[in-house]
Each structure stands twice: as structure tokens, then as C-alpha cells.
Design an enzyme around this catalytic site. Sequence first.
Site, PDB file in Angstrom:
ATOM      1  N   ARG A 299       1.091  -0.890   7.980  1.00 30.38           N
ATOM      2  CA  ARG A 299       2.589  -0.522   6.720  1.00 30.38           C
ATOM      3  C   ARG A 299       2.319   0.251   6.019  1.00 30.38           C
ATOM      4  O   ARG A 299       1.370   0.270   5.298  1.00 30.38           O
ATOM      5  CB  ARG A 299       1.982  -2.427   6.648  1.00 30.38           C
ATOM      6  N   GLU A 301       2.125   1.025   2.796  1.00 34.78           N
ATOM      7  CA  GLU A 301       2.546  -0.173   1.467  1.00 34.78           C
ATOM      8  C   GLU A 301       2.024   1.311   0.741  1.00 34.78           C
ATOM      9  O   GLU A 301       0.457   1.206   1.107  1.00 34.78           O
ATOM     10  CB  GLU A 301       2.080  -1.153   1.171  1.00 34.78           C
ATOM     11  N   ARG A 307      -6.789  -6.461  -0.778  1.00 36.18           N
ATOM     12  CA  ARG A 307      -6.440  -7.280   0.611  1.00 36.18           C
ATOM     13  C   ARG A 307      -5.865  -7.062   0.836  1.00 36.18           C
ATOM     14  O   ARG A 307      -4.783  -7.778   2.236  1.00 36.18           O
ATOM     15  CB  ARG A 307      -5.864  -9.082  -0.621  1.00 36.18           C
ATOM     16  N   HIS A 308      -4.978  -5.767   0.570  1.00 33.05           N
ATOM     17  CA  HIS A 308      -4.165  -4.571   1.378  1.00 33.05           C
ATOM     18  C   HIS A 308      -5.046  -3.524   2.173  1.00 33.05           C
ATOM     19  O   HIS A 308      -5.604  -2.775   1.835  1.00 33.05           O
ATOM     20  CB  HIS A 308      -3.487  -4.422   0.921  1.00 33.05           C
ATOM     21  N   GLU A 393      -3.011 -15.800   1.559  1.00 32.30           N
ATOM     22  CA  GLU A 393      -2.043 -16.292   3.151  1.00 32.30           C
ATOM     23  C   GLU A 393      -2.547 -15.986   4.093  1.00 32.30           C
ATOM     24  O   GLU A 393      -3.072 -14.122   4.129  1.00 32.30           O
ATOM     25  CB  GLU A 393      -0.406 -15.750   2.608  1.00 32.30           C
ATOM     26  N   SER A 396       2.366 -15.484   8.830  1.00 32.15           N
ATOM     27  CA  SER A 396       2.697 -15.480   7.538  1.00 32.15           C
ATOM     28  C   SER A 396       4.119 -16.110   9.349  1.00 32.15           C
ATOM     29  O   SER A 396       3.822 -15.233  10.690  1.00 32.15           O
ATOM     30  CB  SER A 396       3.920 -14.601   7.294  1.00 32.15           C
ATOM     31  N   ARG A 444      -8.120  -9.519   7.239  1.00 31.87           N
ATOM     32  CA  ARG A 444      -7.863 -11.124   6.357  1.00 31.87           C
ATOM     33  C   ARG A 444      -9.001 -12.501   5.949  1.00 31.87           C
ATOM     34  O   ARG A 444      -9.671 -13.240   5.687  1.00 31.87           O
ATOM     35  CB  ARG A 444      -7.063 -11.069   5.910  1.00 31.87           C
TER      36      ARG A 444
END
Length: 470
Positions: A299, A301, A307-308, A393, A396, A444
Site C-alpha cells: 500500500r 499510503e 498502525r500503518h 480494525e 475488512s 496488526r
Amino acid sequence: MAEDKENAEVPSKKALKKAQKHAEKAAKKAEYKAQKEGDTDQVDSETQDVSEGLYGTLPMNQSSQKIAFEYTFIGDLSKTKANSVVKITGRLHTSRAKGKQCFFVMRMREHSVQCVLAVGDKVSKQMVKFCGNITRESIINVEGKVVATSQKIESCSVQDVEIQVHKVFVESAAEPRLPLQIEDAMRPDTEDAEGLQIRVSQDTRLDNRVLDLRTPINHAIFKVNAGVIKLFRESLEKRGFNEIVCPKLISGASEGGANVFGLSYFERKAFLAQSPQLYKQMAIASDFGKVFTIGPVFRAENSNTHRHLTEFTGLDLEMAFHHHYHEVIQMEDDEDLSTPNEKLLGRLVKAKYDTDFYIMDKYPLAVRPFYTMPDAENPKWSNSYDMFMRGEEILSGAQRIHNPEFLTERAKAHGIAVDTIQSYIDAFRYGCPPHAGGGIGLERVSMLYLGLDNIRKTSLFPRDPKRLTP
């Protein structure tokens, strides 16, 4: 004249003294020469090395000899019969030379044992000195006798025995100056007013990850990671899921949006997969029925939060259903399938937080990927669900679009070039059952289960916007 000649032949006192000094000097030279040539009759017995051949640095191992040695694992020493002679290999954790003795601790993974080397019949001062100068973290081979201790050795995991060493060899020497000390990295992050305040920063740990990963706590963290993967795989296989391996190089953005890594693929553009989603669905269209995959997910991002990650391990599943996507939710909610669950995670989480996990059902379609099926009664919402643990989360999921025309429409709405995913869309032109699935982020889950403050602690070599090495 004769009398004068006779008196001249008698040496003076000065000449005698000079001759005596010359003789003494010559004698010393002879003694030094005798020592150099190995004349043991003139060498002080204390300078002899009675340990010659019992210690030293080994040549680089190039597997030139097929010699079988029975080595004892450090963790098994407590089960070894007293007074047995064993060979062990490990890292020199700490050492302390004092007089005619050298105490040192050997460590391998989470196990450690105390070793003692003392001057004796076959142990020389030179051997003790050599052992005291071995650098920390060096790989060493030791042979010695297992001896029961009168009291527990609190600083080691093997507390009831120690090794009386009579051979020690350096297999691979560590550099004298380490970027961080393992005992510092082993200290908890909590403040201890009475203890040492030395702490190793996260950046220092990650810059020198190989050293940091040697600590017992890190070995425990990645055993949890391995346990989650094993449980995920075993639980799904028990329910008829088939494990598949999906490509990581793809022709289009699998999730849409800008958070995708592009790269040159010969004369074309390619991307690192944001998820295995497209290929899970194509497997359902191929009548696999139930599939799962475990592998890296990318990802792009620019999120520098706790948490990423830009690369993490995805635990993904997909399955066909008959009437409603809740069939998948109910299956995932099974107590011995879900992550967390009663076997691995749920018991501790429930005891500590009085909850295992909770599911939030239905999400606005705008925040879901292009392949997510909208709700029939409220088209602004999607047939989706997220699973949460400790308020964050961990999964998903949603029903997927299995109609090629509608899928094309949704892809265009998300700004995706349809030609880059045409083979994916075409997979649904030949009939495909309704299906749903979900994806779990391994790192996570482990972070939340262990109560850690940063996801980088559960990634072996983490990748984030600022870190691409080691």
C-alpha cells in the site's frame, strides 16, 4: 724492563670488572637464545601453555570436512545427566575474567547458560585470558562438563546447571563495537526508578534489526505471528478452503486509488498488488468455491502512524455463498476460525478487555473498493463488514460484484483504466456465483493481541514511507 713487562700482563681491577660485565651479558644472550629455540630446560614452567590446541579461533567454515559432532542444545542442558561431557554452540552474551577464572554466559535464541573456565591441569592462564577477550555476540563452540549448581543462576534460563569448560573455540567473531547492546535492547520500555535507565530507541533498533531480533521478546513476537498463520491455515483447510498463491505483479491497481506502487515492467507499466483480491475472485469464478492466500500486500499510503505499513502480510479468504453474504460473516464468526479466536487470541483478550471482537456491518459505498457490491435497499451503502479488536480494525470484508457490466461501471467511477483489468472483468462473463470474503492484516492482529504500541514491532523488517532498509 723485564719487571715492567711482567706487571703489564696483570689485568687491572677496571679490566676485570669490564670482563665480568661482558660475560654476564653473553650469558643473558645465551639464555634468551635458548628460550627462543625452545630449550625447555631454561624456560620458566609458568610460561608454558598447557592448553595449546584446546582454544583459539577456528578457520572460516567452508564445509571442507564431514565430521559429525553431537551438539547439545542449550535449552536441553537441564535434562542432561550430571557430569556428562557436552559440546554446545551459541553466542557469547557476557563475560567476566577475574584472576585465574573466567565466567561467561552463552546464549542461543531464548536460552542461556553460565560457563566457568578456571586455571587447572589442562587450563592455562593464556586460555583464560583468551576467553576473557572474546568479543560479545561472537559465535563460539564449547566443550565441558555439566555440573549441578548449589543455587539457582537467576541471570540465565538454564538455572540448575553450569558448564565447566575445558575447550573453547571462536567460530565467528563479532566486531568489538556493537551498534547496540543486547542486554539494553532486552530491557522493558517501562520506567524503573531503581534500575538502569538505558533504553534503545525504535529507530536504532530498526536500523540494526538483526541485532534487535536476537532478543527473546522478539523471538516470542514472531512465534505469535507464526501461530496466527498456522491457525488461519488449519482452520480454513478444515472447512474445505483451498490455499492459492496469487501474483504480486499486476497490470492495474487492484484496489483503485493512488495508493499503489508503480514500476517499469519491460516496456509496460506494472503495479505491486494492493491485495490478492482480483485473483481470489477469479479463483471463485473457476469453481474453487472456497480459497485463501497468505502473502505480502503493498500500500503506497504516506501514513507514518503506529498502525500503518507500506508492506504487510495479508491473510485473505474468499468463498461463494448461496443466498446472503452473511453466510460468510457467520462462518468467520465461528469461535475456532476467527482471528482472534478462543484457541489463540480470544481467551486473553476476553479476560483482559471483556470482549473478543465485534463486527461493524454496512459501510458507505464511497469508502469501499470498486468491486464491492452496493446494498439493494440503500445503494449508497455496501454489503460490507469490518471486524474490530481493541477498537482497531483487523479485518475488512464485503460481498463482491460478480456482474461484468456493473463491475465495469464501478471501475470507471473509481477512475480505474478498464483496459488494465480487462482479464479480471472478463472472468465474470462466463458465469460466476455470488461470493464474499475478507482480508486480515497479520501484523496488526499480533500488535493488538500483545498490547504493543507500534506495528513495526510485529514486522520482521518493516517498510514504511521512510524506511526501505535493512
